[in-house]
Design an enzyme around this catalytic site. Structure first.
Site, PDB file in Angstrom:
ATOM      1  N   ALA A 236      40.738  28.374  26.149  1.00  0.00           N
ATOM      2  CA  ALA A 236      39.813  28.637  27.259  1.00  0.00           C
ATOM      3  C   ALA A 236      40.437  29.586  28.266  1.00  0.00           C
ATOM      4  CB  ALA A 236      39.433  27.331  27.926  1.00  0.00           C
TER       5      ALA A 236
ATOM      6  N   GLU B 250      40.497  33.476  27.028  1.00  0.00           N
ATOM      7  CA  GLU B 250      39.277  34.277  27.076  1.00  0.00           C
ATOM      8  C   GLU B 250      38.846  34.595  28.505  1.00  0.00           C
ATOM      9  OE1 GLU B 250      37.906  35.881  24.817  1.00  0.00           O
ATOM     10  OE2 GLU B 250      38.795  35.011  23.031  1.00  0.00           O
TER      11      GLU B 250
ATOM     12  N   CYS C  79      35.427  24.455  35.541  1.00  0.00           N
ATOM     13  CA  CYS C  79      36.607  24.930  34.826  1.00  0.00           C
ATOM     14  C   CYS C  79      37.907  24.508  35.515  1.00  0.00           C
ATOM     15  CB  CYS C  79      36.552  26.447  34.711  1.00  0.00           C
ATOM     16  SG  CYS C  79      37.989  27.169  33.918  1.00  0.00           S
TER      17      CYS C  79
END
Length: 404
Positions: free
Chosen positions: A244, A247, A354
């Site tokens: 994660a 990217e 996130c």
């Protein structure tokens, strides 16, 4: 109130080459038609900001999918077995438990303490570029910076880095291929995943004997109300962190450089007022979001735009479309490095906000701050090369000429 299939919705073809090259005109067409569009059988896209932002936090939607869903999207292999076990694919209370234990490695002071190391790395890459008079903002900056930081954060020794598989393959393994065919990179992603799993298992055994200041040691030591992460939970979620983080950070740096080269007036504006850099980073995340979509499964009936979606339906929250919604962002197709407020949805929301958002923002502030400090001029040395992906808005190459 209509059922989901009672009238024809506008259709989104994510793999149309013109859409892959530039999805934003298509997103504008879809938003004008309504908040909901068709993608495939039982699968709908959400394109307006209000609905996407609300649905990112809606407990009637699940991040968890049956294994057959993963097999259809990533093929029948190790990745399909791995994805359902991740924190990112769990719902409360399991997600709450995992996030509480994994989050110890992303505490604010941990991220703040990374600043000197990020500055050191960025300065080194920039100095090398200045000596040559040119560099590639992806291959010579974003890629090595992000990969080095993630390896160091996790605790992967530098002597093992040359052995590592392509990090892009690991990114594909984590994020899956929402719109691509299952064979689109599936074999390489599976091989990368298996290699990394074996490495992380080796490192866990080392860290059990010799704890260090890294994510693996933090996860091994993490405890909350007598609960600890299991061995496999540490392996799985360490790999999730790498995929994660890779990217998001590379995409933000790559598309940010590319956007500034396309908008020299905004670059001059940043030079005139460097205090805008934090706002500029948020704008890069909005303007061309690195990850364009998130997928949810409907658990309870959900009404969107006068239509009711039944349990079992799949919703694709189109982040890139929401970030360009005219109802929220004035002149959304224009890069505005001083845009404030900027309620983009690129980092998700609710339970699944996130974990690495603070680290990505810190990287961006340092990278673009140094651009202003070290370069008197920056221009394209060759056309940028965009990765042709319907879910990743990133570039494989942004060659630039620079002067100190």
């Amino acid at each position: 109130m209509q059922a989901a299939g009672s009238a024809l919705l506008a259709r989104y073809d994510a793999v149309d080459p013109e859409v892959v090259a530039n999805p934003y005109p298509e997103f504008a067409r879809l938003r004008a038609a309504g908040p909901l569009c068709r993608i495939g059988p039982g699968t709908y896209g959400v394109v307006r900001h209000a609905e996407v932002a609300a649905l990112q936090k809606d407990p009637r939607l699940s991040h968890s999918f049956p294994k057959d869903f993963y097999r259809l999207s990533v093929g029948d292999g190790p990745t399909a077995e791995w994805l359902p076990r991740l924190m990112a694919g769990a719902d409360p209370p399991e997600h709450t438990r995992l996030r509480r234990l994994v989050a110890v490695a992303f505490r604010p002071h941990v991220i703040r303490n990374l600043r000197p190391r990020i500055e050191q790395l960025v300065d080194g890459y920039i100095e090398a570029g200045l000596e040559r008079g040119e560099f590639d903002a992806v291959r010579d900056l974003a890629f090595p910076l992000t990969t080095t930081l993630l390896c160091e954060l996790i605790g992967i020794p530098s002597e093992r880095w040359p052995e590592m598989p392509q990090a892009t393959d690991l990114g594909l393994a984590f994020t899956g291929r929402i719109f691509d065919r299952p064979d689109a990179g599936a074999e390489a992603a599976d091989e990368a995943l298996e290699w990394m799993r074996a490495l992380i298992r080796e490192l866990i055994e080392v860290r059990r004997r010799e704890p260090a200041e890294d994510l693996l040691s933090d996860m091994l030591a993490a405890e909350a109300d007598g609960d600890r992460l299991t061995y496999e939970e540490i392996v799985d979620n360490t790999l999730m962190t790498f995929g994660a983080g890779f990217e998001t950070s590379i995409g933000m740096i790559a598309t940010g450089y590319d956007a500034l080269l396309d908008h020299p007036g905004e670059l001059r504006r940043l030079r005139d007022d460097p205090s805008l850099v934090p706002l500029a980073v948020e704008e890069f995340l909005r303007y061309d979001a690195p990850i364009q979509a998130g997928v949810r499964r409907v658990l309870e009936p959900v009404e969107i735009g006068g239509r009711v979606l039944r349990p079992g339906r799949v919703l694709v929250l189109l982040i890139g479309a929401a970030n360009h919604d005219e109802r929220v962002f004035a002149d959304p197709a224009r890069l505005d490095v001083g845009r404030d407020p900027n309620p983009h949805v690129s980092f998700g929301g609710g339970w699944h906000l996130c974990l690495g958002a603070a680290l990505s923002r810190l990287e961006g502030e340092i990278v673009f701050g140094r651009l202003l400090e070290r370069f008197s001029s920056i221009e394209r040395a060759a056309p940028a090369v965009r990765r042709p992906s319907p879910n990743f808005r990133t570039l494989d190459s942004v060659p630039v000429r620079v002067r100190p």
